[in-house]
Scaffold this motif. Structure first.
Motif, PDB file in Angstrom:
ATOM      1  N   GLU A   6       0.894  -1.139  -0.045  1.00 11.56           N
ATOM      2  CA  GLU A   6      -0.054   0.207  -0.085  1.00 11.56           C
ATOM      3  C   GLU A   6       0.877   1.110  -0.130  1.00 11.56           C
ATOM      4  O   GLU A   6       2.125   1.344   0.625  1.00 11.56           O
ATOM      5  CB  GLU A   6      -0.887   0.092   1.263  1.00 11.56           C
ATOM      6  N   GLY A   9      -0.902   7.059   2.271  1.00 11.68           N
ATOM      7  CA  GLY A   9      -1.301   7.733   3.317  1.00 11.68           C
ATOM      8  C   GLY A   9      -0.637   8.891   3.727  1.00 11.68           C
ATOM      9  O   GLY A   9       0.201   9.294   2.946  1.00 11.68           O
ATOM     10  N   LEU A  20      -5.394   6.172  -1.923  1.00  4.90           N
ATOM     11  CA  LEU A  20      -4.604   5.151  -1.422  1.00  4.90           C
ATOM     12  C   LEU A  20      -4.341   4.133  -2.785  1.00  4.90           C
ATOM     13  O   LEU A  20      -5.275   4.095  -3.388  1.00  4.90           O
ATOM     14  CB  LEU A  20      -5.102   4.345  -0.200  1.00  4.90           C
ATOM     15  N   ARG A  38      -9.960  -1.142   7.534  1.00  5.48           N
ATOM     16  CA  ARG A  38      -9.157  -0.019   8.536  1.00  5.48           C
ATOM     17  C   ARG A  38      -9.201  -0.391   9.770  1.00  5.48           C
ATOM     18  O   ARG A  38     -10.143  -0.966  10.155  1.00  5.48           O
ATOM     19  CB  ARG A  38      -9.594   1.401   7.921  1.00  5.48           C
ATOM     20  N   TYR A  93      -4.994   1.686   7.158  1.00  6.71           N
ATOM     21  CA  TYR A  93      -5.649   1.273   5.948  1.00  6.71           C
ATOM     22  C   TYR A  93      -5.073   0.129   5.488  1.00  6.71           C
ATOM     23  O   TYR A  93      -3.920   0.286   5.029  1.00  6.71           O
ATOM     24  CB  TYR A  93      -6.146   2.237   4.984  1.00  6.71           C
ATOM     25  N   THR A 111      -1.144   1.398   5.643  1.00  9.87           N
ATOM     26  CA  THR A 111      -0.934   2.568   5.570  1.00  9.87           C
ATOM     27  C   THR A 111      -1.427   3.642   6.265  1.00  9.87           C
ATOM     28  O   THR A 111      -2.903   3.396   6.406  1.00  9.87           O
ATOM     29  CB  THR A 111      -0.705   3.246   4.134  1.00  9.87           C
ATOM     30  N   GLN A 112      -1.062   4.500   7.004  1.00 10.70           N
ATOM     31  CA  GLN A 112      -1.585   5.255   8.133  1.00 10.70           C
ATOM     32  C   GLN A 112      -2.331   6.621   7.367  1.00 10.70           C
ATOM     33  O   GLN A 112      -1.704   7.212   6.664  1.00 10.70           O
ATOM     34  CB  GLN A 112      -0.605   5.844   9.242  1.00 10.70           C
ATOM     35  N   VAL A 113      -3.699   6.772   7.908  1.00 12.16           N
ATOM     36  CA  VAL A 113      -4.321   7.871   7.415  1.00 12.16           C
ATOM     37  C   VAL A 113      -4.762   8.573   8.611  1.00 12.16           C
ATOM     38  O   VAL A 113      -5.345   8.057   9.503  1.00 12.16           O
ATOM     39  CB  VAL A 113      -5.610   7.563   6.453  1.00 12.16           C
TER      40      VAL A 113
END
Length: 117
Positions: A6, A9, A20, A38, A93, A111-113
């Motif tokens: 991924e 983010g 993404l 998520r 996510y 991946t951080q959002v």
């Protein structure tokens, strides 16, 4: 074996947008149903969206009208366009793939959002 990576983010203000991407390798991409999940801090991982091998898509209620899932079989990539982001969208996510060949499930690393003002 399928590998999922991924990207995309980051930190965005409320009302903003992020896209993404999930790059897949190691299998026939067109045979994979692609999902996004998520996980917010202290909460269980939850389903966000899916796109089938035939291109049909489904969303959890809280993101309908704001998020769009898509796939590009030529590029072995699935994407999640996220608009009108809210603080409650803050989470890690994850991309998930379900093989229609052998029913195996694969996960990306996440991946951080973060949606914050």
């Amino acid at each position: 074996q399928v590998q999922l990576v991924e990207s995309g983010g980051g930190v965005v203000q409320p009302g903003g947008s992020l896209k993404l991407s999930c790059a897949a390798s190691g299998s026939i991409f067109s045979a994979l149903a692609m999902n996004w999940y998520r996980q917010a801090p202290g909460k269980q991982r939850e389903f966000v969206a899916t796109i089938t091998t035939g291109g049909s898509n489904y969303y959890t209620e809280s993101v309908k009208g704001r998020f769009t899932i898509s796939r590009d079989n030529a590029k072995n990539t699935a994407s999640l366009q996220m608009n009108s982001l809210k603080p409650e969208d803050t989470a890690v996510y994850y991309c998930r793939a379900l093989s229609s060949i052998d029913a195996r499930v694969y996960w990306g690393q996440g991946t951080q959002v973060t949606v914050s003002s």
